[in-house]
Design a protein around this motif. Structure first.
Motif, short mmCIF file in Angstrom:
data_model
loop_
_atom_site.label_atom_id
_atom_site.label_comp_id
_atom_site.label_asym_id
_atom_site.label_seq_id
_atom_site.Cartn_x
_atom_site.Cartn_y
_atom_site.Cartn_z
N ARG A 136 0.84 -1.21 0.00
CA ARG A 136 0.00 0.00 0.00
C ARG A 136 0.87 1.26 0.00
N VAL A 137 1.93 1.23 0.81
CA VAL A 137 2.83 2.38 0.88
C VAL A 137 3.52 2.58 -0.47
N LEU A 138 4.00 1.51 -1.09
CA LEU A 138 4.63 1.61 -2.41
C LEU A 138 3.65 2.16 -3.44
N ALA A 139 2.41 1.71 -3.40
CA ALA A 139 1.40 2.20 -4.34
C ALA A 139 1.16 3.70 -4.18
N PHE A 140 1.35 4.21 -2.97
CA PHE A 140 1.13 5.63 -2.73
C PHE A 140 2.30 6.51 -3.17
N ALA A 141 3.42 5.93 -3.54
CA ALA A 141 4.55 6.72 -4.02
C ALA A 141 4.13 7.53 -5.25
N LYS A 142 3.49 6.89 -6.20
CA LYS A 142 3.04 7.57 -7.42
C LYS A 142 1.93 8.58 -7.10
N LYS A 143 1.03 8.20 -6.21
CA LYS A 143 -0.06 9.11 -5.84
C LYS A 143 0.49 10.37 -5.17
N ALA A 144 1.49 10.21 -4.30
CA ALA A 144 2.11 11.36 -3.63
C ALA A 144 2.82 12.25 -4.66
N LYS A 145 3.55 11.64 -5.57
CA LYS A 145 4.24 12.41 -6.61
C LYS A 145 3.23 13.16 -7.48
N ASP A 146 2.16 12.49 -7.87
CA ASP A 146 1.12 13.14 -8.69
C ASP A 146 0.46 14.28 -7.94
N PHE A 147 0.20 14.10 -6.64
CA PHE A 147 -0.40 15.16 -5.83
C PHE A 147 0.50 16.40 -5.83
N THR A 148 1.79 16.19 -5.58
CA THR A 148 2.73 17.31 -5.54
C THR A 148 2.88 17.94 -6.93
N ARG A 149 2.95 17.11 -7.96
CA ARG A 149 3.07 17.61 -9.34
C ARG A 149 1.86 18.50 -9.68
N ASN A 150 0.67 18.02 -9.39
CA ASN A 150 -0.54 18.80 -9.69
C ASN A 150 -0.58 20.10 -8.90
N ALA A 151 -0.03 20.10 -7.71
CA ALA A 151 -0.08 21.29 -6.85
C ALA A 151 0.89 22.37 -7.29
N VAL A 152 2.13 21.99 -7.71
CA VAL A 152 3.14 23.03 -7.92
C VAL A 152 3.96 22.97 -9.21
N GLU A 153 3.96 21.85 -9.93
CA GLU A 153 4.83 21.78 -11.11
C GLU A 153 4.42 22.83 -12.14
N GLY A 154 5.42 23.60 -12.62
CA GLY A 154 5.17 24.67 -13.58
C GLY A 154 4.65 25.95 -12.96
N LYS A 155 4.52 25.97 -11.65
CA LYS A 155 3.96 27.14 -10.96
C LYS A 155 5.03 27.86 -10.16
N SER A 156 4.74 29.10 -9.80
CA SER A 156 5.65 29.87 -8.96
C SER A 156 5.39 29.55 -7.50
N VAL A 157 6.49 29.38 -6.78
CA VAL A 157 6.41 29.08 -5.35
C VAL A 157 7.32 30.03 -4.57
N ARG A 158 7.01 30.15 -3.30
CA ARG A 158 7.83 30.91 -2.36
C ARG A 158 8.36 29.91 -1.34
#
Length: 175
Positions: free
Chosen positions: A83-105
């Motif tokens: 279950r933890v291994l399966a969530f590796a991709k979900k966690a990466k996708d969550f972070t990608r959707n939140a900030v990839e290509g966006k400006s952050v502080r």
């Protein structure tokens, strides 16, 4: 005759003074942003447009390629390793959707870099001040990382407990 200002100070006071001066200069050289996120390496690591890697403070998401670490986290959290291994991709996708290509502080704490040379930071999306580190924990996409003291540790501990109680993310019954 020139007298060193350090001559009157003990060795340890001199060392402390030099450390403090160095800390101020190092802290001043760290920019807060905004920075554009070029790439998300995994759920808790970003790469900025300038090439700098940023590791999120207080967050530990499942690893894409480290079964041993995932197994340790699973055991520590009372979860199944698959279950933890399966969530590796979900966690990466969550972070990608939140900030990839966006400006952050970035906001820093007492330690500015880890042993791998990554900047340690709290990450906020510029457009709406979305606090990425906290939202990963709140959504159950990663674990609260309690092994080093940091500014928001009590809040993150609370978010992790709420995610577990509300069966979010890693703790959801159906995966």
């Amino acid at each position: 005759k020139i007298i060193s200002p350090f001559k009157r100070l003990s060795f340890f006071k001199t060392l402390a003074l030099l450390w403090a001066v160095g800390f101020v200069f190092c802290t001043a050289s760290l920019a807060e942003g905004p920075f554009r996120v070029r790439h998300v390496s995994d759920g808790d690591t970003l790469v900025l447009e300038n090439g700098q890697k940023v590791r999120l403070i207080g967050v530990d998401t499942p690893e894409m390629d480290d079964e041993s670490r995932n197994s340790k986290n699973a055991k520590r959290q009372g979860l199944d390793a698959k279950r933890v291994l399966a969530f590796a991709k979900k966690a990466k996708d969550f972070t990608r959707n939140a900030v990839e290509g966006k400006s952050v502080r970035l906001e820093y704490d007492w330690q500015h870099a880890d042993k791998y040379g990554r900047v340690l930071a709290y990450v906020y999306r510029e457009e709406d001040d979305y606090f990425l580190n906290a939202e990963i924990i709140r959504g159950g996409f990663g674990f609260f990382y309690p092994y080093f003291p940091f500014r928001y540790s009590e809040a993150f501990r609370k978010y992790a407990e709420e995610a577990r109680q509300n069966k979010k993310g890693l703790w959801h019954d159906k995966g």
